[in-house]
Design a protein around this motif. Sequence first.
Motif, PDB file in Angstrom:
ATOM      1  N   MET A   1       0.825  -1.211   0.000  1.00  0.00           N
ATOM      2  CA  MET A   1       0.000   0.000   0.000  1.00  0.00           C
ATOM      3  C   MET A   1       0.856   1.256   0.000  1.00  0.00           C
ATOM      4  SD  MET A   1      -3.335  -0.811   2.422  1.00  0.00           S
ATOM      5  CE  MET A   1      -2.527  -1.672   3.775  1.00  0.00           C
ATOM      6  N   LEU A   2       1.940   1.239   0.768  1.00  0.00           N
ATOM      7  CA  LEU A   2       2.857   2.378   0.796  1.00  0.00           C
ATOM      8  C   LEU A   2       3.425   2.653  -0.582  1.00  0.00           C
ATOM      9  CD1 LEU A   2       4.698   4.390   2.442  1.00  0.00           C
ATOM     10  CD2 LEU A   2       6.312   2.494   2.620  1.00  0.00           C
ATOM     11  N   THR A   3       3.878   1.601  -1.259  1.00  0.00           N
ATOM     12  CA  THR A   3       4.433   1.749  -2.599  1.00  0.00           C
ATOM     13  C   THR A   3       3.385   2.288  -3.564  1.00  0.00           C
ATOM     14  OG1 THR A   3       5.905  -0.132  -2.151  1.00  0.00           O
ATOM     15  CG2 THR A   3       5.626   0.521  -4.452  1.00  0.00           C
ATOM     16  N   SER A   4       2.156   1.780  -3.444  1.00  0.00           N
ATOM     17  CA  SER A   4       1.067   2.239  -4.310  1.00  0.00           C
ATOM     18  C   SER A   4       0.749   3.704  -4.082  1.00  0.00           C
ATOM     19  CB  SER A   4      -0.184   1.391  -4.056  1.00  0.00           C
ATOM     20  OG  SER A   4       0.073   0.016  -4.264  1.00  0.00           O
ATOM     21  N   GLN A   5       0.862   4.143  -2.843  1.00  0.00           N
ATOM     22  CA  GLN A   5       0.574   5.543  -2.524  1.00  0.00           C
ATOM     23  C   GLN A   5       1.683   6.468  -2.989  1.00  0.00           C
ATOM     24  OE1 GLN A   5      -1.562   6.953   1.142  1.00  0.00           O
ATOM     25  NE2 GLN A   5       0.494   7.533   1.777  1.00  0.00           N
ATOM     26  N   ILE A   6       2.938   6.067  -2.788  1.00  0.00           N
ATOM     27  CA  ILE A   6       4.067   6.914  -3.167  1.00  0.00           C
ATOM     28  C   ILE A   6       4.164   7.077  -4.688  1.00  0.00           C
ATOM     29  CG2 ILE A   6       6.590   7.074  -3.213  1.00  0.00           C
ATOM     30  CD1 ILE A   6       6.614   5.769  -0.459  1.00  0.00           C
ATOM     31  N   TYR A   7       4.009   5.970  -5.407  1.00  0.00           N
ATOM     32  CA  TYR A   7       4.252   5.990  -6.849  1.00  0.00           C
ATOM     33  C   TYR A   7       2.982   6.015  -7.689  1.00  0.00           C
ATOM     34  CZ  TYR A   7       9.107   5.008  -5.697  1.00  0.00           C
ATOM     35  OH  TYR A   7      10.385   5.081  -5.199  1.00  0.00           O
ATOM     36  N   GLY A   8       1.842   5.755  -7.073  1.00  0.00           N
ATOM     37  CA  GLY A   8       0.589   5.713  -7.813  1.00  0.00           C
ATOM     38  C   GLY A   8      -0.397   6.755  -7.334  1.00  0.00           C
ATOM     39  N   SER A   9      -1.682   6.460  -7.520  1.00  0.00           N
ATOM     40  CA  SER A   9      -2.731   7.424  -7.197  1.00  0.00           C
ATOM     41  C   SER A   9      -3.273   7.268  -5.777  1.00  0.00           C
ATOM     42  CB  SER A   9      -3.890   7.263  -8.187  1.00  0.00           C
ATOM     43  OG  SER A   9      -4.426   5.940  -8.124  1.00  0.00           O
ATOM     44  N   GLY A  10      -2.803   6.253  -5.054  1.00  0.00           N
ATOM     45  CA  GLY A  10      -3.278   6.058  -3.686  1.00  0.00           C
ATOM     46  C   GLY A  10      -3.066   4.631  -3.238  1.00  0.00           C
ATOM     47  N   LEU A  11      -3.528   4.313  -2.028  1.00  0.00           N
ATOM     48  CA  LEU A  11      -3.297   3.002  -1.429  1.00  0.00           C
ATOM     49  C   LEU A  11      -3.836   1.857  -2.264  1.00  0.00           C
ATOM     50  CD1 LEU A  11      -4.268   3.831   2.280  1.00  0.00           C
ATOM     51  CD2 LEU A  11      -1.958   3.625   1.362  1.00  0.00           C
ATOM     52  N   GLN A  12      -4.934   2.105  -2.998  1.00  0.00           N
ATOM     53  CA  GLN A  12      -5.567   1.035  -3.760  1.00  0.00           C
ATOM     54  C   GLN A  12      -5.000   0.864  -5.172  1.00  0.00           C
ATOM     55  OE1 GLN A  12      -9.842   1.273  -3.719  1.00  0.00           O
ATOM     56  NE2 GLN A  12      -9.969   1.557  -1.510  1.00  0.00           N
ATOM     57  N   ASP A  13      -4.056   1.692  -5.552  1.00  0.00           N
ATOM     58  CA  ASP A  13      -3.472   1.604  -6.893  1.00  0.00           C
ATOM     59  C   ASP A  13      -2.404   0.525  -6.909  1.00  0.00           C
ATOM     60  OD1 ASP A  13      -2.614   1.968  -9.457  1.00  0.00           O
ATOM     61  OD2 ASP A  13      -1.884   4.027  -9.172  1.00  0.00           O
ATOM     62  N   ILE A  14      -2.831  -0.713  -6.681  1.00  0.00           N
ATOM     63  CA  ILE A  14      -1.857  -1.798  -6.528  1.00  0.00           C
ATOM     64  C   ILE A  14      -1.223  -2.207  -7.856  1.00  0.00           C
ATOM     65  CG2 ILE A  14      -2.868  -2.649  -4.392  1.00  0.00           C
ATOM     66  CD1 ILE A  14      -4.224  -4.850  -5.999  1.00  0.00           C
ATOM     67  N   ASP A  15      -1.829  -1.866  -8.993  1.00  0.00           N
ATOM     68  CA  ASP A  15      -1.168  -2.147 -10.271  1.00  0.00           C
ATOM     69  C   ASP A  15       0.162  -1.407 -10.335  1.00  0.00           C
ATOM     70  OD1 ASP A  15      -3.217  -3.791 -11.122  1.00  0.00           O
ATOM     71  OD2 ASP A  15      -4.245  -2.217 -12.249  1.00  0.00           O
ATOM     72  N   THR A  16       0.117  -0.125  -9.976  1.00  0.00           N
ATOM     73  CA  THR A  16       1.357   0.651  -9.929  1.00  0.00           C
ATOM     74  C   THR A  16       2.274   0.130  -8.839  1.00  0.00           C
ATOM     75  OG1 THR A  16       0.225   2.629 -10.743  1.00  0.00           O
ATOM     76  CG2 THR A  16       2.318   2.957  -9.609  1.00  0.00           C
ATOM     77  N   GLY A  17       1.684  -0.210  -7.692  1.00  0.00           N
ATOM     78  CA  GLY A  17       2.480  -0.717  -6.583  1.00  0.00           C
ATOM     79  C   GLY A  17       3.251  -1.979  -6.952  1.00  0.00           C
ATOM     80  N   PHE A  18       2.569  -2.926  -7.569  1.00  0.00           N
ATOM     81  CA  PHE A  18       3.249  -4.164  -7.950  1.00  0.00           C
ATOM     82  C   PHE A  18       4.309  -3.916  -9.021  1.00  0.00           C
ATOM     83  CE2 PHE A  18      -0.432  -6.615  -6.140  1.00  0.00           C
ATOM     84  CZ  PHE A  18       0.325  -7.360  -5.242  1.00  0.00           C
ATOM     85  N   ALA A  19       4.034  -3.004  -9.952  1.00  0.00           N
ATOM     86  CA  ALA A  19       5.026  -2.691 -10.977  1.00  0.00           C
ATOM     87  C   ALA A  19       6.310  -2.148 -10.345  1.00  0.00           C
ATOM     88  CB  ALA A  19       4.448  -1.682 -11.974  1.00  0.00           C
ATOM     89  N   LYS A  20       6.166  -1.286  -9.335  1.00  0.00           N
ATOM     90  CA  LYS A  20       7.345  -0.739  -8.658  1.00  0.00           C
ATOM     91  C   LYS A  20       8.045  -1.801  -7.815  1.00  0.00           C
ATOM     92  CE  LYS A  20       8.885   2.695  -8.672  1.00  0.00           C
ATOM     93  NZ  LYS A  20       9.924   3.307  -9.554  1.00  0.00           N
ATOM     94  N   LEU A  21       7.284  -2.680  -7.183  1.00  0.00           N
ATOM     95  CA  LEU A  21       7.907  -3.744  -6.390  1.00  0.00           C
ATOM     96  C   LEU A  21       8.759  -4.646  -7.271  1.00  0.00           C
ATOM     97  CD1 LEU A  21       5.073  -4.834  -3.917  1.00  0.00           C
ATOM     98  CD2 LEU A  21       7.066  -3.412  -3.438  1.00  0.00           C
ATOM     99  N   ARG A  22       8.311  -4.892  -8.488  1.00  0.00           N
ATOM    100  CA  ARG A  22       9.081  -5.735  -9.407  1.00  0.00           C
ATOM    101  C   ARG A  22      10.451  -5.117  -9.694  1.00  0.00           C
ATOM    102  NH1 ARG A  22       7.392  -9.895 -12.494  1.00  0.00           N
ATOM    103  NH2 ARG A  22       5.195  -9.399 -12.077  1.00  0.00           N
ATOM    104  N   GLU A  23      10.531  -3.793  -9.659  1.00  0.00           N
ATOM    105  CA  GLU A  23      11.791  -3.106  -9.942  1.00  0.00           C
ATOM    106  C   GLU A  23      12.846  -3.341  -8.862  1.00  0.00           C
ATOM    107  OE1 GLU A  23      11.126   1.021 -10.583  1.00  0.00           O
ATOM    108  OE2 GLU A  23       9.666   0.718 -12.198  1.00  0.00           O
ATOM    109  N   LEU A  24      12.421  -3.785  -7.683  1.00  0.00           N
ATOM    110  CA  LEU A  24      13.370  -4.004  -6.596  1.00  0.00           C
ATOM    111  C   LEU A  24      14.281  -5.187  -6.866  1.00  0.00           C
ATOM    112  CD1 LEU A  24      11.076  -3.466  -3.468  1.00  0.00           C
ATOM    113  CD2 LEU A  24      12.921  -1.961  -4.252  1.00  0.00           C
ATOM    114  N   GLY A  25      13.843  -6.106  -7.727  1.00  0.00           N
ATOM    115  CA  GLY A  25      14.634  -7.295  -7.979  1.00  0.00           C
ATOM    116  C   GLY A  25      14.568  -8.260  -6.810  1.00  0.00           C
ATOM    117  N   PRO A  26      15.512  -9.178  -6.703  1.00  0.00           N
ATOM    118  CA  PRO A  26      15.488 -10.169  -5.614  1.00  0.00           C
ATOM    119  C   PRO A  26      15.619  -9.497  -4.248  1.00  0.00           C
ATOM    120  CG  PRO A  26      17.006 -10.838  -7.348  1.00  0.00           C
ATOM    121  CD  PRO A  26      16.614  -9.422  -7.644  1.00  0.00           C
TER     122      PRO A  26
END
Length: 348
Positions: free
Chosen positions: A184-209
């Motif tokens: 939720m934090l990632t979705s809020q920082i990089y997306g439109s809010g806590l529920q923007d999990i599409d953006t959140g997951f896309a950013k989490l993928r960038e973290l790598g292993p």
Amino acid sequence: MTELNRRHLIKALAALGGVSALGIPAVQAATRQLIVTTYGGSWEKFWRELMLPAFTQETGVTPQLDVGLGRVYATNIRAAGVDNPPYDCVMTNEIFAGALRAEGYFEKLDLSLVPNYADLYPVATRAADGWGAVGLISPIGIGYRTDMIATPPTSWTELWDNPELMGRLGLYNIANSAGKMFLMLTSQIYGSGLQDIDTGFAKLRELGPVYQTDFNMSTALATGEIAVAPFDFGEIARLRNQGLPVDCVIPAEGLMMWDQTFNIANNAGAREDAYKYLDFVLGPVGQDLLMREFFVSPVNRNVVVPEDLARDVPVSGEAMSQFIDWDWDFMNANAEEIARRWNEIFGA
């Protein structure tokens, strides 16, 4: 109770005006023995040796303690039904409490029976909205090894942007509420809010292993397997007090937290005593004991962090406004999809 714990209790009470502040024990008048919950290990030890004896000394009520986990309590409550609750006052994470509340298992609080409720910080009352109260807050910031990281991080975004942190990150997995908060934090920082999990997951993928755990991050940090992770300030304090080179910071975007919400069961068999217990936990004595034992941030404004604990309990006073408000209803409603997508990125 050991002699060490007796001194611990007396010290806490003395700081709040002496043992006489507890008052004269009242006569218990419940239809059954009060049943309250806590977790195992150090939690159970503290509850049996410190918290419950202090509560009994103040009220004359001797509770029965049920030891388990939030998901177990939720299962037991649902199996027993609304009319026959197995517990009177339930302590559990808000992610479980919110779901049980929506299903009708908890009663809305009679605040006339919880005078200490009026002295709580807003973060302790906003999620339950009069249906419960957060009695323990373990702030989660960015913990790191001071001997492995040259420049202390100041922002959650540095987990993506700071090359020094790449490949050295630990995360709590999606089974832990901290994993859900991080999404939720990632979705809020990089997306439109806590529920923007599409953006959140896309950013989490960038973290790598990343290193994942469902509970214990301390071992990986202590061994140097990771250098940085979302971390409980209290656990960082314990590691630092053991001599490990660690520290924790409050990120610019705000804090996550492990919360423990206290709720009164609908049709509680020991309702009157359950309210006494809830008020005690939220009051100065209960909060002081919890702060000294677990380095949690006191939720009652009247509890001042003493100078000797200031480094171990750095989040208090004005800093209590820095916690992010989460959407647990959304997370519960989409739990299966969220777990699937998380595991596709990081593995189960």
